[in-house]
Design a protein around this motif. Structure first.
Motif, PDB file in Angstrom:
ATOM      1  N   VAL A 136       0.872  -1.208  -0.161  1.00 49.29           N
ATOM      2  CA  VAL A 136       0.134  -0.142  -0.007  1.00 49.29           C
ATOM      3  C   VAL A 136       0.876   1.230   0.041  1.00 49.29           C
ATOM      4  CG1 VAL A 136      -1.723   1.282   1.179  1.00 49.29           C
ATOM      5  CG2 VAL A 136      -1.824  -1.384   1.036  1.00 49.29           C
ATOM      6  N   VAL A 137       1.407   1.675   1.219  1.00 51.82           N
ATOM      7  CA  VAL A 137       2.297   2.580   1.109  1.00 51.82           C
ATOM      8  C   VAL A 137       3.336   2.780   0.151  1.00 51.82           C
ATOM      9  CG1 VAL A 137       3.689   4.307   2.488  1.00 51.82           C
ATOM     10  CG2 VAL A 137       1.868   3.193   3.615  1.00 51.82           C
ATOM     11  N   LYS A 153       3.621   9.151  -3.434  1.00 50.99           N
ATOM     12  CA  LYS A 153       4.515   9.758  -4.362  1.00 50.99           C
ATOM     13  C   LYS A 153       5.803   8.876  -4.915  1.00 50.99           C
ATOM     14  CE  LYS A 153       7.199  12.526  -1.269  1.00 50.99           C
ATOM     15  NZ  LYS A 153       7.482  14.136  -0.836  1.00 50.99           N
ATOM     16  N   TRP A 154       6.096   7.909  -3.930  1.00 52.47           N
ATOM     17  CA  TRP A 154       7.391   7.194  -4.335  1.00 52.47           C
ATOM     18  C   TRP A 154       7.182   6.090  -5.275  1.00 52.47           C
ATOM     19  CZ3 TRP A 154       6.996   6.971   1.906  1.00 52.47           C
ATOM     20  CH2 TRP A 154       7.646   7.998   2.229  1.00 52.47           C
ATOM     21  N   GLY A 155       5.934   5.605  -4.941  1.00 57.26           N
ATOM     22  CA  GLY A 155       5.553   4.594  -6.205  1.00 57.26           C
ATOM     23  C   GLY A 155       5.391   5.006  -7.441  1.00 57.26           C
ATOM     24  N   ALA A 180      -3.379  11.187  -3.209  1.00 55.83           N
ATOM     25  CA  ALA A 180      -2.991  12.616  -3.834  1.00 55.83           C
ATOM     26  C   ALA A 180      -3.390  13.548  -2.701  1.00 55.83           C
ATOM     27  CB  ALA A 180      -3.583  12.774  -5.026  1.00 55.83           C
ATOM     28  N   ASP A 181      -2.327  14.636  -2.560  1.00 55.71           N
ATOM     29  CA  ASP A 181      -2.664  15.620  -1.933  1.00 55.71           C
ATOM     30  C   ASP A 181      -3.577  16.638  -2.516  1.00 55.71           C
ATOM     31  OD1 ASP A 181      -2.684  17.738   0.132  1.00 55.71           O
ATOM     32  OD2 ASP A 181      -0.378  17.950  -0.043  1.00 55.71           O
ATOM     33  N   THR A 182      -4.937  16.561  -2.417  1.00 65.45           N
ATOM     34  CA  THR A 182      -5.912  17.549  -2.924  1.00 65.45           C
ATOM     35  C   THR A 182      -6.773  18.204  -1.924  1.00 65.45           C
ATOM     36  OG1 THR A 182      -7.539  15.800  -2.849  1.00 65.45           O
ATOM     37  CG2 THR A 182      -6.041  15.866  -4.952  1.00 65.45           C
ATOM     38  N   ARG A 217      -2.912  14.897   7.490  1.00 65.76           N
ATOM     39  CA  ARG A 217      -2.054  15.269   8.586  1.00 65.76           C
ATOM     40  C   ARG A 217      -0.845  14.209   8.592  1.00 65.76           C
ATOM     41  NH1 ARG A 217      -5.081  16.664  11.957  1.00 65.76           N
ATOM     42  NH2 ARG A 217      -4.921  14.725  13.577  1.00 65.76           N
ATOM     43  N   LEU A 218      -1.127  12.806   8.746  1.00 66.29           N
ATOM     44  CA  LEU A 218      -0.571  11.699   8.991  1.00 66.29           C
ATOM     45  C   LEU A 218       0.525  11.605   7.563  1.00 66.29           C
ATOM     46  CD1 LEU A 218      -2.478   9.536  11.237  1.00 66.29           C
ATOM     47  CD2 LEU A 218      -0.506  10.865  11.952  1.00 66.29           C
ATOM     48  N   THR A 219      -0.236  11.398   6.548  1.00 64.83           N
ATOM     49  CA  THR A 219       0.349  11.060   5.350  1.00 64.83           C
ATOM     50  C   THR A 219       1.301  12.397   4.202  1.00 64.83           C
ATOM     51  OG1 THR A 219      -1.610  11.158   4.160  1.00 64.83           O
ATOM     52  CG2 THR A 219      -0.944   9.087   5.349  1.00 64.83           C
ATOM     53  N   LYS A 220       0.803  13.629   4.823  1.00 68.50           N
ATOM     54  CA  LYS A 220       1.155  14.628   3.803  1.00 68.50           C
ATOM     55  C   LYS A 220       2.570  14.636   3.475  1.00 68.50           C
ATOM     56  CE  LYS A 220       1.052  19.679   3.505  1.00 68.50           C
ATOM     57  NZ  LYS A 220       0.308  19.634   2.244  1.00 68.50           N
TER      58      LYS A 220
END
Length: 314
Positions: A10-11, A16-18, A233-235, A247-250
């Motif tokens: 998942v992560v 973005k790394w994937g 995605a950061d939306t 907040r945790l994954t930004k």
């Protein structure tokens, strides 16, 4: 194998790394410049986030784009950004609330009166209410927005799509759907304690189930239908609806453009990818990660019967 492992973990796969690791080894190259020239695309939920990024990507490939929004001011702001980036882009803003059949019919009527062909239809509009909310027609809001609205709109625009030599419909799902099974027994989430994130994931599972059903329904018209998920995605939608997750994954969220990449690729790559499949980062992905979420044929049949009737499909 590494790509599949990243997806299962998942992560690594959704972050973005994937995306950035895969970017250098796509199984197929980018769509050709001008691939959508002289074409017309409709993108719902195009006022911000992935919808706006998708519309920009389609405009860069030469397509005229209709931004379908509920808020005209947001739509006009998105239009201004797209035109600033692509000065010769043809971009229109149209109002439509996908949860309202009257609004969907009005918008579809405008489109059929003005255009004789539609090449790309992207169902991206989404909602994530905190409490269970019903539309005036009595349908749960996420189900109405993610399932009934897209069903009705696609069917109403079918003649325009059929007039295209290579029409494509894209359903933008979510990786969260992997946690849910198809609830054909409770599509409107009337049972149990309502959780907005669960309702969202359930209806995103429904969209994945719809892709092959619609692919079969429209195959005779030459219309292909594709499901996909954009990763994390950061939306503005994520920040507003899931502030704790944001907040945790930004630090490792993708940009909206990275999330939109596969949508644009599905819309413009040649030849068209196989219809009725599910995609992430330009690769076909399994529709299930857990055996417990697999659908039984009778559940799919019941889900389709209920949804088609509720959407008013002929």
């Amino acid at each position: 194998m590494l790509d599949s492992l990243a997806d299962r973990l998942v992560v690594p796969g959704y972050s973005k790394w994937g995306y950035r690791l895969r970017r250098g080894s796509w199984p197929a190259g980018d769509p050709k410049p001008g691939a959508l020239r002289a074409g017309l695309s409709v993108v719902t939920g195009a006022g911000s986030g992935i919808g706006k990024a998708t519309a920009l990507g389609l405009a860069r490939l030469g397509s005229a784009v209709v931004l379908v929004v509920r808020d005209r001011a947001k739509g006009e702001a998105a239009r201004a950004e797209i035109v600033a980036a692509v000065p010769d882009a043809v971009v229109q803003v149209r109002l439509c609330d996908l949860s309202s059949p009257d609004s969907v019919r009005r918008f579809a009527g405008e489109m059929t009166a003005e255009f004789d062909r539609l090449d790309v239809l992207v169902h991206n509009a989404g909602v994530l209410p905190r409490e269970r909310t019903e539309t005036p027609e009595g349908h749960e809001l996420t189900f109405a927005t993610h399932v009934l609205g897209p069903l009705l709109l696609t069917d109403l625009l079918r003649p325009l799509l059929a007039a295209s030599p290579d029409a494509r419909v894209v359903l933008v799902s979510s990786g969260g759907m992997y946690t849910q099974r198809l609830r054909a027994d409770d599509p409107e989430y009337r049972e149990g304690e309502y959780r907005g994130a669960t309702a969202y994931a359930r209806t995103k599972r429904m969209q994945v189930v719809l892709a092959p059903l619609l692919a079969e329904r429209y195959a005779s018209d030459g219309i292909t239908v594709h499901g996909m998920h954009p990763g994390w995605a950061d939306t503005p939608g994520v920040a507003g609806s899931l502030p704790g997750f944001h907040r945790l994954t930004k630090a490792f969220l993708r940009t909206a453009e990275e999330g939109a990449d596969t949508i644009v690729w599905l819309a413009a790559t040649s030849p068209a990818p196989r219809s009725g499949r599910f995609w992430h980062d330009r690769r076909e992905r399994p529709a299930h990660a857990l055996p417990s979420t697999r659908e039984k044929p009778e559940d799919v049949k019941a889900f389709w019967a209920y949804s088609a009737n509720a959407a008013g499909l002929a």
